[in-house]
Design an enzyme around this catalytic site. Structure first.
Site, PDB file in Angstrom:
ATOM      1  N   SER A  28       1.542  -0.911   0.001  1.00  0.00           N
ATOM      2  CA  SER A  28       0.094  -0.424  -0.043  1.00  0.00           C
ATOM      3  C   SER A  28       0.039   1.133   0.156  1.00  0.00           C
ATOM      4  CB  SER A  28      -0.856  -0.006   1.770  1.00  0.00           C
ATOM      5  OG  SER A  28      -2.123   1.278   1.754  1.00  0.00           O
ATOM      6  N   ASP A 183      12.008   6.601  -9.137  1.00  0.00           N
ATOM      7  CA  ASP A 183      12.031   5.853  -7.643  1.00  0.00           C
ATOM      8  C   ASP A 183      12.936   3.997  -7.329  1.00  0.00           C
ATOM      9  OD1 ASP A 183      10.707   5.428  -5.292  1.00  0.00           O
ATOM     10  OD2 ASP A 183       8.381   5.345  -5.958  1.00  0.00           O
TER      11      ASP A 183
END
Length: 195
Positions: A28, A183
């Protein structure tokens, strides 16, 4: 919420689109979550689903930040010196692009194309027929989390080789291709059994 986003974007529930879809997320994040699924062809995939109304929340946050930056610009030398208004605008542009999972998928495709001849990296395939602005479906890959040093050592994978490959590929992305993965945290990078 995940069910509703998928239904809204595809006009069908997950069980009509996938052979299986795990309701419990694997991971998440602030704007979405990732679910394991299986395509009707048997291919294992991950499905990244954006949280409903996250775009509205981000828009509200950006309005607040803009107001703060404008106030700081008008009332402080520091606010003018660092041009906080421009910083908030750049941040807004970046975060709004992150809301578009199709853009993320195209970036993955571009990175895969750029690094196609590199045997030391594998970039998962995007399943475009199951991808929208708020849902991204990609090939599921397994491996050792790049930060799990004990597991790398147990399997005999050279940490030095992993670090060397990572740096070499990042430098190539930046200096040769002019397009890089911005990232590369441990949740996005796994080491396959062959290193």
């Amino acid at each position: 919420d995940v069910y509703r986003v998928i239904c809204d974007d595809f006009g069908q529930p997950p069980e009509a689109l996938f052979a299986s879809f795990e309701p419990q997320p694997l991971a998440s994040a602030s704007i979405g979550q990732v679910h394991a699924a299986t395509l009707k062809t048997g291919q294992k995939v991950i499905v990244k689903v954006q949280r409903p109304h996250v775009a509205d929340l981000i828009e509200t946050d950006l309005e607040i930040l803009s107001g703060m930056a404008e106030w700081a610009h008008a009332h402080s030398a520091l606010g003018r010196e660092y041009d906080l208004i421009a910083l908030v605008e750049e941040f807004g542009y970046t975060i709004q692009n992150e809301l578009d999972y199709q853009r993320e998928g195209h970036n993955a495709d571009r990175l895969r194309h750029n690094l196609a001849g590199e045997p030391s990296i594998y970039i998962p395939r995007i399943y475009w027929h199951l991808t929208t602005k708020r849902v991204l479906t990609m090939e599921r890959c397994w491996g050792i989390k790049i930060s799990d040093l004990d597991a790398l050592d147990r399997t005999g994978i050279s940490r030095h080789a992993v670090a060397e490959n990572s740096v070499r590929l990042l430098l190539r992305e930046i200096f040769e291709d002019g397009f890089f993965h911005a990232d590369p945290h441990p949740g996005n990078c796994f080491v396959r059994p062959d290193g």
